[in-house]
Write a protein that holds these residues in place. Sequence first.
Motif, PDB file in Angstrom:
ATOM      1  N   LEU A 211      24.303   3.937  68.675  1.00 60.38           N
ATOM      2  CA  LEU A 211      24.728   5.122  67.874  1.00 60.38           C
ATOM      3  C   LEU A 211      24.036   5.037  66.545  1.00 60.38           C
ATOM      4  O   LEU A 211      23.599   6.271  66.022  1.00 60.38           O
ATOM      5  N   ALA A 212      23.470   4.066  65.666  1.00 61.33           N
ATOM      6  CA  ALA A 212      22.946   3.950  64.462  1.00 61.33           C
ATOM      7  C   ALA A 212      21.691   4.689  64.885  1.00 61.33           C
ATOM      8  O   ALA A 212      21.238   5.397  64.062  1.00 61.33           O
ATOM      9  N   LYS A 213      20.757   4.189  66.135  1.00 56.45           N
ATOM     10  CA  LYS A 213      19.646   4.936  66.334  1.00 56.45           C
ATOM     11  C   LYS A 213      19.711   6.460  66.538  1.00 56.45           C
ATOM     12  O   LYS A 213      19.005   7.353  65.783  1.00 56.45           O
ATOM     13  N   GLN A 214      20.832   6.904  67.030  1.00 64.58           N
ATOM     14  CA  GLN A 214      21.042   8.105  67.269  1.00 64.58           C
ATOM     15  C   GLN A 214      21.501   9.150  66.076  1.00 64.58           C
ATOM     16  O   GLN A 214      20.814  10.265  65.670  1.00 64.58           O
ATOM     17  N   ILE A 215      22.151   8.363  65.178  1.00 62.55           N
ATOM     18  CA  ILE A 215      22.461   8.893  63.745  1.00 62.55           C
ATOM     19  C   ILE A 215      20.856   9.120  62.876  1.00 62.55           C
ATOM     20  O   ILE A 215      20.927  10.237  62.557  1.00 62.55           O
ATOM     21  N   LEU A 216      20.164   8.127  62.981  1.00 64.97           N
ATOM     22  CA  LEU A 216      18.762   8.324  62.411  1.00 64.97           C
ATOM     23  C   LEU A 216      18.170   9.400  62.813  1.00 64.97           C
ATOM     24  O   LEU A 216      17.220  10.172  62.167  1.00 64.97           O
ATOM     25  N   LEU A 217      18.242   9.751  64.246  1.00 63.90           N
ATOM     26  CA  LEU A 217      17.505  10.724  64.856  1.00 63.90           C
ATOM     27  C   LEU A 217      18.080  12.065  64.136  1.00 63.90           C
ATOM     28  O   LEU A 217      17.211  12.999  64.000  1.00 63.90           O
ATOM     29  N   LEU A 218      19.175  12.159  64.428  1.00 67.74           N
ATOM     30  CA  LEU A 218      19.862  13.358  63.643  1.00 67.74           C
ATOM     31  C   LEU A 218      19.507  13.542  62.415  1.00 67.74           C
ATOM     32  O   LEU A 218      19.549  14.683  61.838  1.00 67.74           O
ATOM     33  N   ALA A 219      19.693  12.597  61.456  1.00 68.78           N
ATOM     34  CA  ALA A 219      19.310  12.620  60.003  1.00 68.78           C
ATOM     35  C   ALA A 219      17.771  13.267  60.030  1.00 68.78           C
ATOM     36  O   ALA A 219      17.526  14.188  58.977  1.00 68.78           O
TER      37      ALA A 219
END
Length: 234
Positions: A159-167
């Motif tokens: 989840l943290a990695k996905q949020i970083l990609l979205l950011a």
Amino acid sequence: MNSPVLTIEEQSNIESGAWFSKLSQPLREAILSRAHVRRLADGAMLSSRGAQAETWSGVAKGAVRVSSVSLSGKEITLTYVEPGVWFGDISLFDNFPRTHDSYAHGETTLLVVRKPDFQELLAQFPELYEALLRLNCRRLRLMFDMIEDLNTRPLSARLAKQILLLARGYGVKQGDEIRIGLQLAQEDLAQLLGASRQRVNQELKGFERAGAVRIEPTRLVVLSREKLISLSER
């Protein structure tokens, strides 16, 4: 040269795209001269699974949601194509039908190149073959990374990695914060991660308590990239 009519923001999204910006100027101009602008309302269908591929597209604004339908009949979101990214070339190469459904997510602007023009570009610019090969190699590497993460990393790290990609793809910097411009319900985020909405909600609340993000209706705001990076590496 007949260039497509885009807003300044849309033109910037296309020209600054990580893949497109590395092409030679003659090739970039040739692509733009053959492209036409297509503007879509939120939820409009671009293509359906099983349909023959007729176009190659670049996202100038908004996003494209790529989805599939499970055996139970539930629609599952697989990914979002962000501004500056070109897609749809695989089916033009192998001549097989589209593998997934795709829809506009939010008001979306596309640059669309018809199949005959795409083939003409390939014939005139061998560089395009190499560039698309590199692009698809990168896609394949990302897919392997996702499979590995799904099987080896806990949900919190994914989840943290996905949020970083979205950011990175949709982030708008506001002071020390990064507001993710893509509107996503927690169910959408859960589908991207292959998890339940309830579990994603629990993890997000933990991130919020840790000061990594702030949860807003249909939006996430990144408060600390450093904390998210730390969470993604656990």
